[in-house]
Design an enzyme around this catalytic site. Structure first.
Site, PDB file in Angstrom:
ATOM      1  N   ARG A   1       0.848  -1.193   0.000  1.00 51.31           N
ATOM      2  CA  ARG A   1       0.000   0.000   0.000  1.00 51.31           C
ATOM      3  C   ARG A   1       0.885   1.244   0.000  1.00 51.31           C
ATOM      4  O   ARG A   1       2.060   1.198   0.357  1.00 51.31           O
ATOM      5  CB  ARG A   1      -0.906   0.024   1.225  1.00 51.31           C
ATOM      6  CG  ARG A   1      -2.015  -1.014   1.187  1.00 51.31           C
ATOM      7  CD  ARG A   1      -2.776  -1.060   2.493  1.00 51.31           C
ATOM      8  NE  ARG A   1      -3.513   0.167   2.757  1.00 51.31           N
ATOM      9  CZ  ARG A   1      -4.224   0.391   3.862  1.00 51.31           C
ATOM     10  NH1 ARG A   1      -4.263  -0.546   4.815  1.00 51.31           N
ATOM     11  NH2 ARG A   1      -4.877   1.517   4.033  1.00 51.31           N
ATOM     12  N   HIS A   2       0.317   2.359  -0.396  1.00 54.60           N
ATOM     13  CA  HIS A   2       1.009   3.641  -0.302  1.00 54.60           C
ATOM     14  C   HIS A   2       1.319   3.956   1.162  1.00 54.60           C
ATOM     15  O   HIS A   2       0.747   3.365   2.089  1.00 54.60           O
ATOM     16  CB  HIS A   2       0.116   4.752  -0.871  1.00 54.60           C
ATOM     17  CG  HIS A   2      -1.247   4.782  -0.237  1.00 54.60           C
ATOM     18  ND1 HIS A   2      -1.502   5.363   0.994  1.00 54.60           N
ATOM     19  CD2 HIS A   2      -2.436   4.270  -0.650  1.00 54.60           C
ATOM     20  CE1 HIS A   2      -2.774   5.228   1.310  1.00 54.60           C
ATOM     21  NE2 HIS A   2      -3.363   4.553   0.326  1.00 54.60           N
TER      22      HIS A   2
ATOM     23  N   ASN B   1      -5.900   8.881   5.665  1.00 52.35           N
ATOM     24  CA  ASN B   1      -5.783   7.729   6.572  1.00 52.35           C
ATOM     25  C   ASN B   1      -5.802   8.199   8.022  1.00 52.35           C
ATOM     26  O   ASN B   1      -6.454   7.581   8.883  1.00 52.35           O
ATOM     27  CB  ASN B   1      -4.488   6.967   6.314  1.00 52.35           C
ATOM     28  CG  ASN B   1      -4.508   6.177   5.017  1.00 52.35           C
ATOM     29  OD1 ASN B   1      -3.508   6.087   4.317  1.00 52.35           O
ATOM     30  ND2 ASN B   1      -5.642   5.585   4.674  1.00 52.35           N
TER      31      ASN B   1
ATOM     32  N   ARG C   1      -1.013   9.828  -3.696  1.00 47.15           N
ATOM     33  CA  ARG C   1      -0.395   9.186  -2.540  1.00 47.15           C
ATOM     34  C   ARG C   1       0.453   7.979  -2.937  1.00 47.15           C
ATOM     35  O   ARG C   1       1.421   7.651  -2.252  1.00 47.15           O
ATOM     36  CB  ARG C   1      -1.450   8.806  -1.506  1.00 47.15           C
ATOM     37  CG  ARG C   1      -2.607   7.954  -1.980  1.00 47.15           C
ATOM     38  CD  ARG C   1      -3.657   7.892  -0.864  1.00 47.15           C
ATOM     39  NE  ARG C   1      -4.816   7.061  -1.155  1.00 47.15           N
ATOM     40  CZ  ARG C   1      -5.897   7.482  -1.800  1.00 47.15           C
ATOM     41  NH1 ARG C   1      -5.949   8.736  -2.254  1.00 47.15           N
ATOM     42  NH2 ARG C   1      -6.928   6.673  -1.992  1.00 47.15           N
TER      43      ARG C   1
ATOM     44  N   GLU D   1      -7.801   3.340  -6.216  1.00 48.48           N
ATOM     45  CA  GLU D   1      -8.611   2.766  -5.146  1.00 48.48           C
ATOM     46  C   GLU D   1     -10.062   2.608  -5.584  1.00 48.48           C
ATOM     47  O   GLU D   1     -10.530   3.299  -6.495  1.00 48.48           O
ATOM     48  CB  GLU D   1      -8.520   3.667  -3.902  1.00 48.48           C
ATOM     49  CG  GLU D   1      -9.354   3.203  -2.706  1.00 48.48           C
ATOM     50  CD  GLU D   1      -8.946   1.838  -2.150  1.00 48.48           C
ATOM     51  OE1 GLU D   1      -9.088   0.852  -2.903  1.00 48.48           O
ATOM     52  OE2 GLU D   1      -8.518   1.768  -0.992  1.00 48.48           O
TER      53      GLU D   1
ATOM     54  N   HIS E   1      -3.590   0.471  -3.431  1.00 47.00           N
ATOM     55  CA  HIS E   1      -4.505   0.785  -2.336  1.00 47.00           C
ATOM     56  C   HIS E   1      -5.097  -0.499  -1.759  1.00 47.00           C
ATOM     57  O   HIS E   1      -5.013  -1.564  -2.369  1.00 47.00           O
ATOM     58  CB  HIS E   1      -5.613   1.709  -2.840  1.00 47.00           C
ATOM     59  CG  HIS E   1      -5.094   2.903  -3.586  1.00 47.00           C
ATOM     60  ND1 HIS E   1      -4.850   4.113  -2.988  1.00 47.00           N
ATOM     61  CD2 HIS E   1      -4.742   3.056  -4.894  1.00 47.00           C
ATOM     62  CE1 HIS E   1      -4.385   4.966  -3.892  1.00 47.00           C
ATOM     63  NE2 HIS E   1      -4.305   4.345  -5.056  1.00 47.00           N
TER      64      HIS E   1
END
Length: 765
Positions: A577-578, A584, A629, A651, A717
């Site tokens: 994931r980023h 977040n 991101r 995403e 994502h």
């Protein structure tokens, strides 16, 4: 928008244009609670003049003057509807306004609506509601239906919406980065400092993978295939034993299990005469064999129901939608043969169901080839791909049946062409496996992958006879002429196959297997009958040929496309994931925000990790989504690795819920919250996507990952990586929304001739 009360006022009914008028009088909205008015003005006309744009002008706070040149333009919401929405300050809750039409391309005078000004006080329209009437040239008139809605919105909701609006409109931090870029020199700076540095030994960061993850060690692929239930019925295989069980009890008798409603005699199998030449149903009229079961009866209904996803109860649906779903009377076989999918897969399934013959509802991919040619690994990869697309697919390995029926310690003599007992025994277990596959199809299975050598025309004729009227057969022949690859496969076979588990002498096992191979080579006959796909020297991924004959339909076409792009060259695929984003931290879904401080630190650590892990892999590449991101997470990675942005890796789109927290969704959209909670796989956000939609758009990514021969780092994502990981780990679709993909963790997938293995690295908390 908002959580307060609301009032709708219409300037006409929902019937024909201009019919009827709504009531304009009503009680004022509650002034308490500190909320502000959110007003939506809409105009509708199905006979629009293409060059006239609806506008609104009037007193403060709309314009501040009645100057038509400063009128606010309405935005097109649909082909017939225009809309303008705004927030009214508490000290200006009395609005005085009118509608007007402005030419789009000329400086011609504006056309102001007829009648008195409209007044909205405290969210309530004063006077009678009316249509907006405009006088054009001559006696021509143009009427618009008017809809006015006012909501009392809390300052909290306004602030949250405005913050999301501002962040989404903020200029992107990666605007100048092209879709494909190569940084030849690694960036220097803080990433080389102590906070971003890594241990020299990357094994220091390895963490245990979840128990339900992909294999962490070597597994013999045939052991993971379907459990032989015909042998279960005879008491040879206990119900508790799974596909990977290593020990089985053999006996001559015993009680019959309750897997099927009626008992059968032990190992009683009807094997069609393989000497009778079988012609495909396209050449002669096909006649079914045996009695007609209820599942085989043709149903007169041609309608097909496809689950398009749950949720979105507030969105307007077609008036015929409920009638369609309730009028359908589908037989069980038709319902079960539909894939759990959306988009192209669902559309293709409908076409094949409605237009194709009944036996085409079920597809049997029958492997053909000499031992050590990669049949089982190809079958396993194909099974995994079709399951991931949503097709109910199972892998039936005849060798597993043979070992359960006749034992695992058969010498090469068992496979001689001049051994009638061996031939009869091998045909018997092949018929058992095929019968199990057909029985499973009649219970709802869609694609069976039948894995055996099937090296003679007699054997293949036997299988085609058994499939007549029940399923469509496509032969998949694997041919390899590379002696180096064959030798490697033979040695892997001796190391992993249960046939040689009790042979302590590796060289003795090697000699026996090569004798077995020679026995098959003496009688091997290339496939020239029926529908077939031939894979010739394609295992290495360096060229080769693929030949097809009599292949048609969406699913067979997708199978060919997949096989063209697959190979068994070992290489790692890194999924991550980023780095943590600002959304977040706030608990907001979707959006396109930049990284938090922790996310920036992970990006630097990831750069160091990739350059250490792939320092000898100069052909590796970095894939990201188009959201900043992920691009920022990859920005520190240098070393000459190309970086490619994929729109398909974005995403899952949350539609109208984008930028909200789950608590806000639960508070403001409780029906959506509950619908998502009930079925996360099929739930589609209003005007957004479901997990099934994500799987459909990821298929090109899967195909390209299979085709690549060099390592790939995928920075994406959570929802997207759940779907990608499920493909490699062969996880059921229903589990995808619940797979654990933590932040700041790298999942390394090793692909090669030994299957798929996984290792996880956690770089930071």
């Amino acid at each position: 928008m908002g959580t307060g009360s609301s009032k709708d006022t219409e300037g006409g009914s929902h019937g024909r244009e201009g019919e009827g008028e709504g009531e304009g009088e009503g009680e004022n909205l509650d002034q308490g609670g500190g909320g502000q008015l959110y007003v939506s003005l809409k105009m509708e006309n199905y006979k629009l003049k293409g060059d006239l744009i609806p506008h609104v002008y009037g007193s403060v706070p709309l314009i501040g003057s009645w100057d038509s040149s400063k009128a606010l333009s309405m935005e097109r919401e649909s082909a017939s509807m225009w809309e303008l929405s705004f927030v009214v300050p508490p000290n200006h809750e009395t609005l005085d306004f009118k509608f007007l039409l402005k030419p789009k391309y000329t400086n011609a005078p504006c056309v102001v609506e007829e009648g008195p000004n409209r007044q909205l006080i405290g969210g309530t329209l004063q006077g009678d509601a009316r249509l907006a009437l405009f006088k054009l040239n001559g006696d021509d008139g143009l009427e618009y239906r008017v809809f006015i809605k006012a909501d009392r919105v809390s300052p909290f909701d306004l602030a949250a919406s405005w913050r999301a609006y501002q962040e989404n409109l903020r200029p992107s931090a990666v605007r100048g980065i092209p879709d494909v870029s190569i940084d030849s020199v690694p960036q220097t700076g803080a990433e080389n400092g102590s906070s971003a540095s890594l241990e020299l030994d990357l094994e220091h960061y390895v963490v245990p993978a979840p128990s339900t993850c992909a294999n962490s060690g070597l597994v013999y692929a045939a052991n993971m295939t379907e459990t032989p239930r015909s042998l279960t019925l005879s008491g040879l295989f206990s119900k508790s034993d799974g596909p990977s069980s290593a020990a089985h009890s053999f006996k001559d008798g015993g009680d019959v299990s309750v897997d099927r409603p009626s008992p059968i005699k032990e190992m009683e199998v009807v094997v069609p005469d393989p000497t009778k030449v079988y012609l495909s149903s396209g050449m002669v009229e096909s006649k079914s064999v045996g009695t007609l079961s209820p599942l085989q009866k043709q149903d007169s209904h041609r309608g097909l129901f496809v689950d398009r996803g749950v949720g979105s109860p507030r969105l307007v649906k077609s008036s015929s939608a409920s009638t369609f779903s309730f009028d359908l009377k589908l037989d069980t076989e038709t319902k079960n043969s539909m894939p759990a999918a959306s988009g192209a897969v669902a559309a293709a399934a409908i076409a094949d169901q409605m237009l194709g013959p009944k036996e085409d509802r079920h597809l049997a991919i029958v492997l053909v080839g000499l031992p050590a040619r990669g049949k089982t690994f190809t079958a396993a990869k194909l099974t995994r791909y079709l399951r991931w697309l949503g097709h109910d697919t199972k892998h039936f390995n005849v060798g597993k049946y043979r070992r359960l029926k006749h034992g695992a310690n058969q010498s090469a003599d068992f496979f001689r062409a001049d051994n009638p007992e061996g031939i009869e025994a091998r045909n018997e277990v092949a018929a058992l496996a095929f019968d199990d596959m057909v029985s499973w199809m009649q219970e709802g299975g869609q694609v069976g992958v039948f894995d055996a050598t099937n090296s003679t025309r007699k054997r293949r004729n036997m299988l085609m006879k058994m499939a007549e009227g029940k399923c469509k057969i496509i032969f998949l022949e694997t041919i390899c002429n590379d002696e180096r690859i064959i030798e490697r496969n033979i040695r892997l076979k001796i190391q992993q196959s249960p046939d040689y588990a009790e042979e302590p002498d590796f060289e003795a096992g090697l000699r026996d297997f090569k004798s077995r191979l020679a026995n098959y080579e003496k009688v091997y006959e290339l496939v020239e009958e029926g529908s077939y796909i031939k894979m010739i020297d394609m295992v290495s991924g360096h060229g080769g040929q693929i030949q097809v004959n009599n292949i048609s339909g969406y699913l067979p076409g997708r199978i060919v496309f997949f096989l063209v792009n697959t190979h068994l060259t070992p290489r790692p695929i890194l999924l991550t994931r980023h780095g943590e984003s600002r959304d977040n931290v706030r608990g907001r879904i979707g959006g396109d925000t930049v990284l938090s401080d922790a996310g920036e630190l992970y990006a630097k650590k990831l750069s160091n990790f990739v350059e250490k892990r792939l320092k000898s892999e100069r052909a590796a590449s970095i894939w990201t989504s188009t959201l900043q991101r992920t691009i920022l997470t990859a920005s520190h990675i240098g070393g000459g690795f190309p970086k490619i942005q994929w729109r398909a890796l974005d995403e899952i789109y949350a539609g109208v819920c984008d930028g909200m927290t789950y608590e806000e969704i639960k508070k403001n959209m409780p029906e959506e919250y509950e619908a998502r909670k009930k079925d996360k796989l099929r739930y589609r956000y209003p005007r957004g996507e479901s997990y099934l939609d994500v799987i459909q758009r990821l298929e090109p990514v899967i195909i390209e990952l299979e085709r690549q021969r060099a390592p790939v780092v995928v920075i994406s994502h959570q929802a997207v990586l759940r779907a990608l990981y499920a493909y490699f780990a062969d996880r059921p679709l229903k589990e995808i929304p619940h797979i654990e993909i933590p932040l700041h963790t790298i999942i390394e997938i090793q692909m090669g001739v030994t299957g798929v293995q996984e290792k996880r690295y956690k770089l930071m908390d």
